[in-house]
Design a protein around this motif. Structure first.
Motif, PDB file in Angstrom:
ATOM      1  N   PRO A  20      20.717  45.207  44.904  1.00 23.08           N
ATOM      2  CA  PRO A  20      20.244  44.452  43.740  1.00 23.08           C
ATOM      3  C   PRO A  20      21.138  44.985  42.365  1.00 23.08           C
ATOM      4  CG  PRO A  20      18.635  46.248  44.349  1.00 23.08           C
ATOM      5  CD  PRO A  20      19.759  45.988  45.519  1.00 23.08           C
ATOM      6  N   LYS A  21      21.006  44.131  41.418  1.00 26.26           N
ATOM      7  CA  LYS A  21      21.722  44.469  40.220  1.00 26.26           C
ATOM      8  C   LYS A  21      21.161  45.707  39.575  1.00 26.26           C
ATOM      9  CE  LYS A  21      23.540  42.425  35.862  1.00 26.26           C
ATOM     10  NZ  LYS A  21      23.260  41.508  34.734  1.00 26.26           N
ATOM     11  N   LYS A  22      22.147  46.704  39.080  1.00 28.75           N
ATOM     12  CA  LYS A  22      21.637  47.890  38.444  1.00 28.75           C
ATOM     13  C   LYS A  22      21.803  48.028  36.967  1.00 28.75           C
ATOM     14  CE  LYS A  22      22.770  50.824  42.522  1.00 28.75           C
ATOM     15  NZ  LYS A  22      23.671  51.881  42.888  1.00 28.75           N
ATOM     16  N   ARG A  23      21.172  48.838  36.046  1.00 26.56           N
ATOM     17  CA  ARG A  23      21.537  48.980  34.580  1.00 26.56           C
ATOM     18  C   ARG A  23      22.680  49.376  34.310  1.00 26.56           C
ATOM     19  NH1 ARG A  23      16.399  52.226  32.230  1.00 26.56           N
ATOM     20  NH2 ARG A  23      17.531  51.568  30.331  1.00 26.56           N
ATOM     21  N   GLY A  24      22.932  48.889  33.160  1.00 29.78           N
ATOM     22  CA  GLY A  24      24.508  49.427  32.611  1.00 29.78           C
ATOM     23  C   GLY A  24      25.515  48.518  32.862  1.00 29.78           C
ATOM     24  N   ARG A  25      26.592  49.072  32.401  1.00 26.19           N
ATOM     25  CA  ARG A  25      27.506  47.971  32.580  1.00 26.19           C
ATOM     26  C   ARG A  25      28.193  47.829  33.898  1.00 26.19           C
ATOM     27  NH1 ARG A  25      33.642  49.424  29.769  1.00 26.19           N
ATOM     28  NH2 ARG A  25      34.835  47.609  30.663  1.00 26.19           N
ATOM     29  N   PRO A  26      28.226  46.567  34.447  1.00 32.54           N
ATOM     30  CA  PRO A  26      28.901  46.345  35.632  1.00 32.54           C
ATOM     31  C   PRO A  26      30.142  47.098  36.288  1.00 32.54           C
ATOM     32  CG  PRO A  26      28.236  44.310  34.524  1.00 32.54           C
ATOM     33  CD  PRO A  26      28.324  45.255  33.594  1.00 32.54           C
ATOM     34  N   ARG A  27      30.190  47.407  37.199  1.00 32.89           N
ATOM     35  CA  ARG A  27      31.338  48.194  37.700  1.00 32.89           C
ATOM     36  C   ARG A  27      32.642  47.087  37.992  1.00 32.89           C
ATOM     37  NH1 ARG A  27      31.760  51.921  43.100  1.00 32.89           N
ATOM     38  NH2 ARG A  27      33.936  52.425  43.169  1.00 32.89           N
ATOM     39  N   LEU A  28      33.749  47.348  37.598  1.00 29.52           N
ATOM     40  CA  LEU A  28      34.777  46.629  37.705  1.00 29.52           C
ATOM     41  C   LEU A  28      35.744  46.981  38.801  1.00 29.52           C
ATOM     42  CD1 LEU A  28      35.821  46.007  33.785  1.00 29.52           C
ATOM     43  CD2 LEU A  28      34.207  44.577  35.463  1.00 29.52           C
ATOM     44  N   TYR A  29      35.900  48.242  38.891  1.00 27.18           N
ATOM     45  CA  TYR A  29      36.990  48.870  39.645  1.00 27.18           C
ATOM     46  C   TYR A  29      36.583  49.149  41.022  1.00 27.18           C
ATOM     47  CZ  TYR A  29      39.545  48.178  35.496  1.00 27.18           C
ATOM     48  OH  TYR A  29      40.232  47.995  34.363  1.00 27.18           O
ATOM     49  N   GLY A  30      37.183  48.972  42.000  1.00 29.55           N
ATOM     50  CA  GLY A  30      36.684  49.305  43.470  1.00 29.55           C
ATOM     51  C   GLY A  30      37.623  50.425  43.923  1.00 29.55           C
ATOM     52  N   GLU A  31      38.259  50.454  44.958  1.00 33.25           N
ATOM     53  CA  GLU A  31      38.841  51.620  45.829  1.00 33.25           C
ATOM     54  C   GLU A  31      40.388  51.739  44.862  1.00 33.25           C
ATOM     55  OE1 GLU A  31      40.781  52.876  49.778  1.00 33.25           O
ATOM     56  OE2 GLU A  31      39.727  50.949  49.793  1.00 33.25           O
ATOM     57  N   LYS A  32      40.647  53.064  44.483  1.00 36.15           N
ATOM     58  CA  LYS A  32      41.844  53.517  44.118  1.00 36.15           C
ATOM     59  C   LYS A  32      42.802  53.352  45.393  1.00 36.15           C
ATOM     60  CE  LYS A  32      44.181  56.850  41.296  1.00 36.15           C
ATOM     61  NZ  LYS A  32      44.064  58.117  40.832  1.00 36.15           N
ATOM     62  N   ILE A  33      43.785  52.550  44.843  1.00 41.65           N
ATOM     63  CA  ILE A  33      45.210  52.408  45.684  1.00 41.65           C
ATOM     64  C   ILE A  33      46.294  53.103  45.235  1.00 41.65           C
ATOM     65  CG2 ILE A  33      46.337  50.857  47.134  1.00 41.65           C
ATOM     66  CD1 ILE A  33      43.513  50.809  48.130  1.00 41.65           C
ATOM     67  N   VAL A  34      46.762  54.179  45.789  1.00 39.76           N
ATOM     68  CA  VAL A  34      48.421  54.579  45.269  1.00 39.76           C
ATOM     69  C   VAL A  34      49.252  53.608  46.009  1.00 39.76           C
ATOM     70  CG1 VAL A  34      49.987  56.418  45.608  1.00 39.76           C
ATOM     71  CG2 VAL A  34      47.431  56.800  45.553  1.00 39.76           C
ATOM     72  N   LEU A  35      49.979  53.045  45.240  1.00 41.18           N
ATOM     73  CA  LEU A  35      50.846  51.722  45.441  1.00 41.18           C
ATOM     74  C   LEU A  35      52.011  52.248  46.561  1.00 41.18           C
ATOM     75  CD1 LEU A  35      51.312  50.043  42.277  1.00 41.18           C
ATOM     76  CD2 LEU A  35      49.783  49.372  44.150  1.00 41.18           C
ATOM     77  N   ALA A  36      52.236  53.487  46.415  1.00 39.37           N
ATOM     78  CA  ALA A  36      53.265  53.853  47.262  1.00 39.37           C
ATOM     79  C   ALA A  36      52.533  53.846  48.732  1.00 39.37           C
ATOM     80  CB  ALA A  36      53.764  55.338  47.098  1.00 39.37           C
ATOM     81  N   SER A  37      51.657  53.793  49.165  1.00 37.43           N
ATOM     82  CA  SER A  37      50.733  53.714  50.339  1.00 37.43           C
ATOM     83  C   SER A  37      51.276  52.468  50.955  1.00 37.43           C
ATOM     84  CB  SER A  37      49.437  54.148  50.321  1.00 37.43           C
ATOM     85  OG  SER A  37      48.499  53.059  49.426  1.00 37.43           O
ATOM     86  N   LEU A  38      51.602  51.573  50.107  1.00 36.26           N
ATOM     87  CA  LEU A  38      51.541  49.955  50.941  1.00 36.26           C
ATOM     88  C   LEU A  38      52.926  50.100  51.734  1.00 36.26           C
ATOM     89  CD1 LEU A  38      51.480  47.641  47.536  1.00 36.26           C
ATOM     90  CD2 LEU A  38      49.871  48.233  49.477  1.00 36.26           C
ATOM     91  N   PHE A  39      53.969  51.080  51.569  1.00 38.73           N
ATOM     92  CA  PHE A  39      55.048  51.153  52.496  1.00 38.73           C
ATOM     93  C   PHE A  39      54.638  51.671  54.008  1.00 38.73           C
ATOM     94  CE2 PHE A  39      56.851  51.674  48.110  1.00 38.73           C
ATOM     95  CZ  PHE A  39      57.860  50.436  48.430  1.00 38.73           C
TER      96      PHE A  39
END
Length: 454
Positions: free
Chosen positions: A220-239
């Motif tokens: 269910p939707k919670k109070r407050g500003r909706p969360r925008l960002y999910g998991e943090k990705i260190v771009l170097a990990s793409l390699f």
């Protein structure tokens, strides 16, 4: 050159500027304004006329740059287009200047291994347009400005990135484009400024950069500003996902029989709060790098190819420094407070209005000289691309490295123009305004070159 006439308040200022462009193109040495006088065999008294024209308010630099950008689009038949957009490359360049009475000179740090780590000089930013040239691609310079060293007000808030956006606005000609820059331009200011006008950024990002997945709410939707960002990705990990990488024949300019590996990931980039495209590239000999495009519809191979063409502006700088002499100006300000060696920015908010106006006048002279060099280099490139056979026929000398299908260099064009100029002046001085303007101001006792040509 006639297309640039509206940037000048009166005809005489335009004619002297045209003389400057001609002199910069054909002069055999780069020793300031005096070399233009020698190259065109002008009488010595006109040295001061050239100096006054550089400082004149009749030369409108921003309008001149905009008109030159329009002229480049009309002159060059095939500008490089990617995904329906032109490609503009930008970069900075540091020019050593030791004059203690030259506004804008400051201590600069250079990262190149082949140069001194610190140097006193001018810090400039430049933009160029990529165009097709036979089997090659060249970067045609559009505008260059000194963007560091002078602070006119203590309320000054513009950064180098803001000034680069202003330069792009001048030369964009109202059309959208891809701006290609190095990792310095992978910043919020540039990305947002380009997106606001419908253009996009293609650049490299640093190895410690991070991005985020898109957050999808659960439950269910919670109070407050909706969360925008999910998991943090260190771009170097793409390699690390080497097995998932695709293989492709290298689209980088000049490379053959080389296979690259790349991985595409569309992630949220926090500086602009929107999804951008990241491409992790592994090169078999040059190592790995992370590229970014704010246009998520741009194919990864095109991103690699376009960024691989960024070095063309470096080659353009080399020609501007060593062949055209676009930065070989020596204009001192007599009443300037001497700048100490190792000094930084010159703050003028406590100086008098007359002093600040004198500094602006001197910066105007620098930019007028540089823009003349930009136009001289662009016209040399135009002649090389559109009239290569005529250039070689007029070269009148020998060169070991003549390659069929490759446009002649700026050196060859300059030599061809130097050989052709006497014939043009002698045959056209009665009916051609530019030829008449030069011949009326030449030193008749010092025309050996013209007598030999006759």
């Amino acid at each position: 050159m006639a297309q640039l006439r509206p940037a000048f308040s009166h005809a005489r200022a335009f004619m002297w500027f045209a003389v400057t462009v001609a002199g910069l193109t054909i002069r055999p040495e780069m020793l300031g304004v005096s070399s233009i006088v020698r190259a065109l065999k002008l009488r010595p008294c006109f040295y001061n006329a050239l100096l006054r024209n550089f400082h004149s308010n009749a030369v409108h630099i921003d309008e001149l740059s905009a008109l030159w950008a329009h002229a480049v689009l009309r002159l060059f038949p095939t500008p490089l287009h990617v995904n329906g957009r032109r490609v503009i490359v930008g970069d900075g360049i540091k020019i050593a200047k030791r004059g203690k009475k030259m506004p804008g000179v400051k201590l600069l740090h250079q990262q190149s291994e082949n140069k001194a780590e610190f140097v006193m000089g001018h810090s400039l930013q430049a933009v160029s347009l990529l165009v097709h040239a036979a089997q090659s691609v060249v970067a045609v310079p559009l505008a260059v400005r000194i963007h560091e060293g002078i602070v006119f007000s203590n309320r000054h808030k513009k950064t180098l990135l803001d000034k680069m956006l202003g330069l792009l606005e001048i030369v964009a000609a109202g059309e959208t484009f891809y701006f290609v820059g190095d990792a310095y331009y992978a910043a919020r200011t540039i990305a947002r400024g380009l997106l606001e006008v419908g253009s996009h950024l293609v650049t490299r990002v640093k190895s410690n950069a991070v991005a985020y997945t898109t957050y999808f709410p659960r439950g269910p939707k919670k109070r407050g500003r909706p969360r925008l960002y999910g998991e943090k990705i260190v771009l170097a990990s793409l390699f690390k996902n080497y097995a998932d990488m695709r293989q492709v024949a290298s689209p980088v300019y000049g490379e053959q029989n080389i296979v690259l590996r790349y991985l595409v990931s569309d992630l949220l980039w926090k500086p602009i709060g929107r999804v951008v495209r990241f491409v992790a590239v592994v090169h078999p000999t040059r190592g790995s790098c992370l590229l970014m495009s704010t246009d998520t519809t741009l194919d990864a191979v095109d991103i690699i190819r376009v960024y691989g063409l960024r070095f063309k502006i470096e080659f353009s700088f080399k020609q501007a420094v060593h062949r055209i002499g676009s930065f070989a100006y020596h204009f001192w300000m007599r009443n300037m407070t001497p700048q100490q060696h190792g000094g930084g920015n010159q703050y003028l908010h406590r100086k008098t209005l007359d002093y600040r106006q004198a500094v602006k006048r001197k910066l105007h002279a620098y930019h007028a000289f540089i823009q003349a060099g930009v136009i001289a280099q662009g016209l040399a490139q135009y002649l090389a691309v559109v009239f290569p056979k005529l250039i070689w026929c007029s070269f009148g000398s020998w060169l070991r490295t003549i390659r069929p299908g490759i446009p002649p260099s700026e050196f060859v064009v300059a030599e061809a123009l130097r050989q052709s100029l006497p014939h043009f002046l002698m045959s056209s001085f009665e009916h051609h305004a530019f030829a008449k303007f030069i011949t009326q101001r030449q030193d008749l006792e010092n025309l050996e070159m013209f007598r030999l040509a006759a």
